[in-house]
Design a protein around this motif. Sequence first.
Motif, short mmCIF file in Angstrom:
data_model
loop_
_atom_site.label_atom_id
_atom_site.label_comp_id
_atom_site.label_asym_id
_atom_site.label_seq_id
_atom_site.Cartn_x
_atom_site.Cartn_y
_atom_site.Cartn_z
N ALA A 109 0.88 -1.05 0.08
CA ALA A 109 -0.05 -0.17 0.01
C ALA A 109 0.84 1.42 0.11
CB ALA A 109 -0.86 -0.07 1.17
N VAL A 110 0.35 2.43 -0.27
CA VAL A 110 1.01 3.44 -0.16
C VAL A 110 0.52 4.14 1.14
CG1 VAL A 110 1.26 5.94 -1.30
CG2 VAL A 110 0.41 4.06 -2.64
N GLY A 111 1.60 4.66 2.11
CA GLY A 111 1.30 5.36 3.33
C GLY A 111 2.09 6.37 3.61
N LEU A 112 1.57 7.19 4.53
CA LEU A 112 2.47 8.64 4.86
C LEU A 112 3.00 8.47 6.32
CD1 LEU A 112 -0.23 11.05 3.34
CD2 LEU A 112 2.31 11.02 2.73
N ASP A 113 4.21 8.51 6.31
CA ASP A 113 5.04 8.39 7.73
C ASP A 113 4.85 9.92 8.31
OD1 ASP A 113 6.51 8.40 9.90
OD2 ASP A 113 8.41 7.98 8.91
N MET A 114 3.94 10.37 8.80
CA MET A 114 3.71 11.70 9.27
C MET A 114 4.59 11.95 10.45
SD MET A 114 1.91 12.86 6.99
CE MET A 114 1.67 14.60 7.37
N THR A 115 5.32 13.04 10.33
CA THR A 115 6.36 13.44 11.38
C THR A 115 6.21 14.67 11.99
OG1 THR A 115 7.75 11.95 10.10
CG2 THR A 115 8.82 13.61 11.72
N ARG A 116 6.10 15.07 13.32
CA ARG A 116 6.22 16.16 14.00
C ARG A 116 7.88 16.45 14.06
NH1 ARG A 116 1.90 15.63 18.94
NH2 ARG A 116 2.92 13.71 19.49
N ARG A 117 8.46 17.03 13.04
CA ARG A 117 9.63 17.33 12.64
C ARG A 117 10.47 17.99 13.73
NH1 ARG A 117 11.62 13.65 9.73
NH2 ARG A 117 10.79 14.34 7.68
N GLY A 135 5.11 8.82 16.79
CA GLY A 135 4.07 7.82 17.15
C GLY A 135 2.90 8.41 17.56
N PHE A 136 2.55 9.64 17.17
CA PHE A 136 1.38 10.31 17.73
C PHE A 136 -0.07 9.84 17.15
CE2 PHE A 136 3.63 12.51 14.46
CZ PHE A 136 2.40 13.20 13.44
N ASP A 137 -1.27 10.25 17.51
CA ASP A 137 -2.19 9.91 17.00
C ASP A 137 -2.65 10.22 15.57
OD1 ASP A 137 -2.95 9.09 19.52
OD2 ASP A 137 -4.42 10.84 20.00
#
Length: 231
Positions: A109-117, A135-137
Amino acid sequence: MSYIFAPPPVVSAPIAGAAERFPVHRIYCVGSNYLAHAQEMGRSGREPPVFFLKPADALLPVEAGGTGAMPYPSLTHNLHHEVELVVAIGAGGRDIDSALALEHVFGYAVGLDMTRRDLQSEMKKRSAPWCIGKGFDHAAPLGPITPSARAGAIGAAEIALRVNGQERQRSPLSQMIWSVPEIIAHLSAAWTLCPGDLIFTGTPAGVGPVERGDLMEASCTGLEPLRVRVS
Ligand code: MN
């Protein structure tokens, strides 16, 4: 068996073209797995693979044809997108040989590793764990999983991300430093892989910030696209 409160619901992802869903066990992630991104983050790209995890319930599954809504997370002023190929494990194991690794894959699948940089960078400076940055919501938006047999030649595929119609990231998957079989071999030496595990395989160069209202459109050749709006 009785519990003092209701057990948490099973986290699951849609499967392209099927009514059944993929129940999620763990979410593993590979750090810097494309040379140009490793270099933009200040590394050489020759280091051994770095693994981290997100909680399974950080998954934000998005149905085929739908647009997910990701709430802008707390504590950050620099929320970054990282588009990634995600491997869905169908058969578990330990110490899996890379030559046999693809037999353990259910699909992609395609995913997004969203990051609080900003928070991740702060933790790196302090040599502390990155959990608060990664690892946030809702930190793991994911499109429908395409079974391997229907996904075509993933090694020849290209992954891309557009934000509000503007291309931000694009790369052939062949540019990965560690291939999918190598990632599975390394991961399964450190943890017992289980059916339901998801592996975010790292992002190419071009990571950057998104704001409330932005539309992220992630795609990979042969896979269902993923659309997510930051809300
Ligand atoms: Mn990543």
